[in-house]
Design a protein around this motif. Structure first.
Motif, mmCIF file in Angstrom:
data_model
loop_
_atom_site.group_PDB
_atom_site.id
_atom_site.type_symbol
_atom_site.label_atom_id
_atom_site.label_comp_id
_atom_site.label_asym_id
_atom_site.label_seq_id
_atom_site.Cartn_x
_atom_site.Cartn_y
_atom_site.Cartn_z
ATOM 1 N N VAL A 2 0.851 -1.181 0.000
ATOM 2 C CA VAL A 2 0.000 0.000 0.000
ATOM 3 C C VAL A 2 0.888 1.233 0.000
ATOM 4 C CG1 VAL A 2 -1.665 1.325 1.315
ATOM 5 C CG2 VAL A 2 -1.899 -1.156 1.193
ATOM 6 N N GLN A 3 0.528 2.188 -0.815
ATOM 7 C CA GLN A 3 1.276 3.447 -0.861
ATOM 8 C C GLN A 3 0.326 4.617 -0.733
ATOM 9 O OE1 GLN A 3 3.629 3.342 -4.571
ATOM 10 N NE2 GLN A 3 5.424 3.565 -3.268
ATOM 11 N N ALA A 97 -3.769 6.967 6.644
ATOM 12 C CA ALA A 97 -4.992 6.219 6.367
ATOM 13 C C ALA A 97 -4.963 4.896 7.115
ATOM 14 C CB ALA A 97 -5.138 5.968 4.875
ATOM 15 N N ALA A 98 -6.106 4.503 7.622
ATOM 16 C CA ALA A 98 -6.272 3.208 8.273
ATOM 17 C C ALA A 98 -6.876 2.262 7.237
ATOM 18 C CB ALA A 98 -7.176 3.333 9.477
ATOM 19 N N ILE A 99 -6.104 1.232 6.879
ATOM 20 C CA ILE A 99 -6.447 0.407 5.714
ATOM 21 C C ILE A 99 -6.421 -1.073 6.048
ATOM 22 C CG2 ILE A 99 -5.653 -0.261 3.392
ATOM 23 C CD1 ILE A 99 -4.541 2.586 3.088
ATOM 24 N N LYS A 100 -7.399 -1.781 5.490
ATOM 25 C CA LYS A 100 -7.384 -3.250 5.469
ATOM 26 C C LYS A 100 -7.029 -3.662 4.044
ATOM 27 C CE LYS A 100 -10.338 -5.731 7.755
ATOM 28 N NZ LYS A 100 -11.547 -6.384 8.301
ATOM 29 N N ARG A 101 -6.005 -4.490 3.902
ATOM 30 C CA ARG A 101 -5.567 -4.896 2.570
ATOM 31 C C ARG A 101 -6.437 -6.007 1.988
ATOM 32 N NH1 ARG A 101 0.191 -6.643 4.007
ATOM 33 N NH2 ARG A 101 -0.991 -7.214 5.867
ATOM 34 N N ASP A 105 -7.790 -9.025 6.981
ATOM 35 C CA ASP A 105 -6.654 -8.256 7.490
ATOM 36 C C ASP A 105 -7.093 -7.427 8.692
ATOM 37 O OD1 ASP A 105 -4.391 -5.766 5.983
ATOM 38 O OD2 ASP A 105 -4.087 -7.239 7.589
ATOM 39 N N VAL A 106 -6.114 -7.000 9.477
ATOM 40 C CA VAL A 106 -6.387 -6.048 10.550
ATOM 41 C C VAL A 106 -6.174 -4.648 9.989
ATOM 42 C CG1 VAL A 106 -5.734 -7.658 12.355
ATOM 43 C CG2 VAL A 106 -3.998 -6.135 11.390
ATOM 44 N N LEU A 107 -6.798 -3.683 10.637
ATOM 45 C CA LEU A 107 -6.583 -2.302 10.231
ATOM 46 C C LEU A 107 -5.160 -1.883 10.575
ATOM 47 C CD1 LEU A 107 -9.722 -0.199 11.225
ATOM 48 C CD2 LEU A 107 -8.729 -0.463 8.952
ATOM 49 N N ARG A 108 -4.477 -1.305 9.602
ATOM 50 C CA ARG A 108 -3.107 -0.824 9.824
ATOM 51 C C ARG A 108 -3.017 0.629 9.405
ATOM 52 N NH1 ARG A 108 -0.012 -5.725 9.910
ATOM 53 N NH2 ARG A 108 -1.207 -7.425 8.963
ATOM 54 N N ASP A 109 -2.155 1.352 10.091
ATOM 55 C CA ASP A 109 -1.902 2.753 9.739
ATOM 56 C C ASP A 109 -0.843 2.830 8.651
ATOM 57 O OD1 ASP A 109 -2.277 4.773 12.763
ATOM 58 O OD2 ASP A 109 -3.598 4.417 11.057
ATOM 59 N N TYR A 110 -1.114 3.615 7.641
ATOM 60 C CA TYR A 110 -0.151 3.886 6.578
ATOM 61 C C TYR A 110 0.076 5.382 6.486
ATOM 62 C CZ TYR A 110 -0.799 -0.951 5.145
ATOM 63 O OH TYR A 110 -0.844 -2.324 5.126
#
Length: 121
Positions: A2-3, A97-101, A105-110
């Protein structure tokens, strides 16, 4: 992968406007809250504005009435419209952004790489 890629920073005079953009790309199932943070030299990173996928926006007191955050979920994009800029707004602005891939997936901060905003006469 994710970018988050920001654009739109620059040098402006006090009272002028800038619009920052942030595009999230890659393997994305869902994006929850998107936001903008900033970090001035010698200071901690602080929240500027945030917008959930549904619901009301949040703004730092210092930018209320001058900045507007918006997003387009179909384009995975968030914007920050900054009006009546002041020298104290000078900082590196980061997209978050808080994203699920994928669905499990768990929510991760990017975070984006940051874009410089300088307000000076």
């Amino acid at each position: 992968q994710v970018q988050l890629v920001e654009s739109g920073g620059g040098l402006v005079q006090p009272g002028e406007s800038l619009r920052l953009s942030c595009l999230a790309s890659g393997s994305i199932f869902r994006i929850n809250t998107m936001g903008w943070y900033r970090q001035a030299p010698g200071k901690q990173r602080e929240l500027v504005a945030a917008i959930p996928s549904g619901g009301s926006t949040t703004y730092a007191d210092s930018v209320k009435g001058r900045f507007t955050i918006s997003r387009d979920n179909t384009k995975n994009t968030v914007w920050l419209q900054m009006n009546s800029l002041k020298p104290e707004d000078t900082a590196v602005y980061y997209c978050n952004a808080a994203i699920k891939r994928y669905i499990s997936d768990v929510l991760r901060d990017y975070w984006g790489q940051g874009t410089q905003v300088t307000v000076s006469s």
